[in-house]
Scaffold this motif. Structure first.
Motif, short mmCIF file in Angstrom:
data_model
loop_
_atom_site.label_atom_id
_atom_site.label_comp_id
_atom_site.label_asym_id
_atom_site.label_seq_id
_atom_site.Cartn_x
_atom_site.Cartn_y
_atom_site.Cartn_z
N VAL A 28 9.54 -27.18 31.47
CA VAL A 28 10.36 -25.90 31.29
C VAL A 28 9.18 -24.92 30.72
CG1 VAL A 28 12.07 -24.78 30.07
CG2 VAL A 28 12.49 -27.00 30.96
N PRO A 29 9.07 -23.68 31.51
CA PRO A 29 7.92 -22.77 30.95
C PRO A 29 8.12 -22.23 29.58
CG PRO A 29 9.01 -21.96 32.83
CD PRO A 29 9.61 -23.08 32.60
N VAL A 30 7.07 -21.98 28.94
CA VAL A 30 7.19 -21.17 27.58
C VAL A 30 6.73 -19.72 27.82
CG1 VAL A 30 6.93 -23.21 26.16
CG2 VAL A 30 5.16 -21.91 26.71
N HIS A 63 15.71 -21.21 31.81
CA HIS A 63 15.20 -21.65 32.93
C HIS A 63 15.32 -23.10 33.11
CE1 HIS A 63 11.44 -22.20 35.80
NE2 HIS A 63 11.65 -23.31 35.38
N GLY A 64 15.55 -23.73 31.72
CA GLY A 64 15.88 -25.40 31.59
C GLY A 64 17.19 -25.51 32.36
N PRO A 115 19.91 -28.79 34.70
CA PRO A 115 21.35 -28.62 33.95
C PRO A 115 21.62 -29.92 33.51
CG PRO A 115 21.68 -28.20 36.28
CD PRO A 115 20.15 -28.60 36.18
N ASP A 116 21.30 -31.07 34.04
CA ASP A 116 21.86 -32.26 33.52
C ASP A 116 21.07 -32.98 32.39
OD1 ASP A 116 20.12 -32.36 35.66
OD2 ASP A 116 20.75 -34.46 36.46
N ALA A 117 19.90 -32.21 31.65
CA ALA A 117 18.99 -33.06 31.06
C ALA A 117 19.76 -33.60 29.77
CB ALA A 117 18.15 -31.92 30.56
N ARG A 118 19.22 -34.74 29.27
CA ARG A 118 19.90 -35.39 28.22
C ARG A 118 19.26 -35.02 26.74
NH1 ARG A 118 23.70 -35.42 28.29
NH2 ARG A 118 23.88 -36.77 26.58
N PHE A 119 17.99 -34.55 26.87
CA PHE A 119 17.27 -34.21 25.76
C PHE A 119 16.21 -33.27 25.85
CE2 PHE A 119 14.72 -37.24 28.21
CZ PHE A 119 13.30 -37.05 27.65
N ARG A 129 16.29 -20.46 19.68
CA ARG A 129 16.98 -21.50 18.71
C ARG A 129 18.17 -21.50 19.16
NH1 ARG A 129 12.72 -22.28 13.90
NH2 ARG A 129 10.86 -21.48 14.94
N LEU A 130 18.95 -20.46 18.69
CA LEU A 130 20.53 -20.46 18.89
C LEU A 130 21.07 -21.24 20.26
CD1 LEU A 130 21.24 -17.71 16.69
CD2 LEU A 130 21.34 -20.11 16.08
N GLU A 131 20.00 -20.53 21.36
CA GLU A 131 20.58 -20.80 22.55
C GLU A 131 20.49 -22.39 22.64
OE1 GLU A 131 19.22 -18.96 26.76
OE2 GLU A 131 18.21 -17.99 24.96
N LEU A 132 19.28 -22.88 22.41
CA LEU A 132 18.88 -24.30 22.53
C LEU A 132 19.82 -25.26 22.00
CD1 LEU A 132 16.74 -26.12 23.77
CD2 LEU A 132 15.39 -26.03 21.57
N LEU A 133 20.17 -24.87 20.64
CA LEU A 133 21.24 -25.62 19.77
C LEU A 133 22.63 -25.57 20.44
CD1 LEU A 133 20.11 -24.30 16.22
CD2 LEU A 133 19.90 -26.81 17.05
#
Ligand code: PLP
Length: 477
Positions: free
Chosen positions: A226-228, A237-238, A243-247, A267-271
């Motif tokens: 996943v690009p930074v 992007h992730g 979309p089915d990532a577990r971690f 950060r909030l999006e990721l959480l």
């Protein structure tokens, strides 16, 4: 073989039957007696060597009991045919030398090359204080600490880490949530074994820490790069790509290797993603202690309201990588599961360095050492950046970074960072190509350079000049 060679001597302290037993073992190991060879009967050997029958019998019983001999009743006693395998020639005795791994982010073990990444200033390690504390540890180790250690880590160290994280990283955790591990890999391995399954898919920063990426892939996980960007991991992007990532594995405080901090909205999006999809976030906070402008950002973990973040830190950058000490903070709801696994494992190793680190932290040396290292690294970083600007001019541009212990010098478009880094490595420099940390393509390469072990501005300048010579040769070829 000559039976007389088996004859024990009466002058030795060793009992006669044991001497006889050992002579047989040695004769078999040396190939003088082979699998299937018949050995003399007890009676004839006793008479030939002038020994009591009981003595020879005792030796034979041991040899049969340990599988050297097989007693075949009336057919006599023979050297066990199963020992034939011992006589087969062993494989080659020499292990082929390991080719140096150019992609290993830290370089080969035991090396400290100019520009090498990931090392603290080895000349600034507080040897005297350390020696005093280590001596004290040894002299005063309580009986309980001298028995089998807790595989989750030495309790005083877990306590010191929990206190430190509360003060410095905004993480509210109990010592029971802290698991001391053998390096960052140890922490990743615990997460993998307790919370993930073979083949699980995870988001991995691109570019990202190459060593851990290889480790996770080898461990049977799948990784979606996943690009930074300027705000850190591109969560949208992730979500589109996997979309089915577990971690997800992230370096939010100081992205490795680009150096930006993950923005608060990201950060909030990721959480939120982790909460909604019940995924895990591994926060790798490997060098947050070193920030030269502004205050260090609190850890992502400090915002984790739903127990989805597994926080990792290491003593490799703040003390020494040779200690092999890192830690994992586990959400409270996962502690019991983690504990169950950890109790079956050997833990992070000797209690002695753990106890010394705990004293180092508890007595305030750690905070003082960090303050000292921040000032030293700001200075040494400045020496490298100045030398790069002076000696390499517009061939490179320095990627702005608020902290960390490496510099990223971007190359002008069209220059191959891998070829340049390989040429530099071949001449003994420890720098790395940004391209080796990437999965996707990029038009602009870069060089990752450690600066912590440049002891003077002149040393930094001399090494940058060496690099310039290599650049001239590589780019004009
Ligand atoms: C991005 C990153 N994470 C973690 C680590 C820590 O690794 P360890 O604790 O195994 O030394 C490093 C060390 O270089 C690193 O660069």
């Amino acid at each position: 073989m000559d039976i007389q060679n088996l004859k024990p001597t009466r002058e030795r302290d060793e009992p006669i039957y044991l001497q006889l037993y050992r002579r047989y073992c040695e004769a078999i190991a040396a190939g003088k007696l082979k699998a299937g060879d018949r050995v003399p009967s007890v009676r004839s050997l006793a008479s030939e060597l002038n020994l009591a029958r009981g003595t020879v019998e005792a030796a034979y019983q041991m040899l049969v009991g340990e599988g050297y001999f097989v007693a075949r009743g009336a057919a006599g006693t023979v050297v066990s045919p199963r020992l034939a395998r011992l006589a087969e020639p062993a494989g080659p005795r020499t292990v082929p030398p390991r080719a140096p791994d150019a992609n290993s982010p830290q370089g080969a073990p035991g090396q400290a090359l100019p520009f090498q990444l990931g090392l603290p200033a080895l000349d600034a390690f507080p040897r005297k204080t350390w020696a005093r504390l280590a001596g004290h540890t040894l002299r005063t180790l309580a009986a309980a600490a001298m028995t089998y250690p807790d595989p989750a880590g030495h309790e005083p160290l877990r306590r010191s880490i929990a206190t430190y994280l509360g003060i410095s990283r905004g993480i509210d955790c109990a010592p029971e949530q802290v698991f001391v591990t053998a390096g960052y890999h140890g922490a990743l391995e615990l997460v993998r074994r307790v919370l993930l399954r073979d083949g699980d898919l995870g988001w991995y920063e691109d570019p990202g820490y190459a060593l851990a990426r290889r480790f996770l892939l080898r461990a049977g996980l799948r990784l979606a790069p996943v690009p930074v960007d300027a705000e850190g991991l591109d969560v949208a992007h992730g979500l589109r790509r996997a979309p089915d990532a577990r971690f997800a594995v992230v370096t939010p405080t100081h992205q490795s290797p680009m150096g930006m901090a993950m923005s608060l909205p990201r950060r909030l999006e990721l959480l939120e993603w982790a909460r909604a999809s019940r995924a895990w976030i591994v926060e790798d906070d490997y060098d947050s202690e070193f920030r030269y402008h502004g205050r260090p950002l609190p850890a992502l973990k400090s915002l984790d309201r739903h127990g989805r973040v597994l926080y990792t830190g290491t003593f490799s950058k703040v003390l020494l990588p040779g200690l092999r000490l890192a830690y994992l903070v586990v959400p409270a709801a996962q502690v019991a599961r983690m504990r169950e696994l950890v109790d079956l494992l050997p833990g992070p190793g000797s209690i002695l360095p753990q106890a010394t680190v705990a004293d180092f932290m508890e007595q305030g040396h750690f905070a003082r050492h960090l303050r000292k290292m921040r000032a030293l690294y700001a200075e040494r970083r400045g020496w490298l950046v100045d030398a790069l600007a002076r000696e390499l001019g517009d061939r490179i541009s320095i990627q702005p970074q608020a902290g960390g212990i490496h510099v990223l010098a971007r190359l002008a478009a069209g220059h191959d960072d891998r070829a340049l880094a390989a040429a530099a490595q071949a001449r003994g420099l420890g720098l790395k190509a940004l391209g080796d940390w990437r999965v996707g393509r990029s038009s602009r390469g870069g060089l990752l350079m450690g600066f912590t072990n440049f002891g003077t501005p002149d040393v930094a300048t001399a090494e940058v000049r060496r690099l310039r010579t290599i650049m001239d040769a590589t780019w004009s070829a």
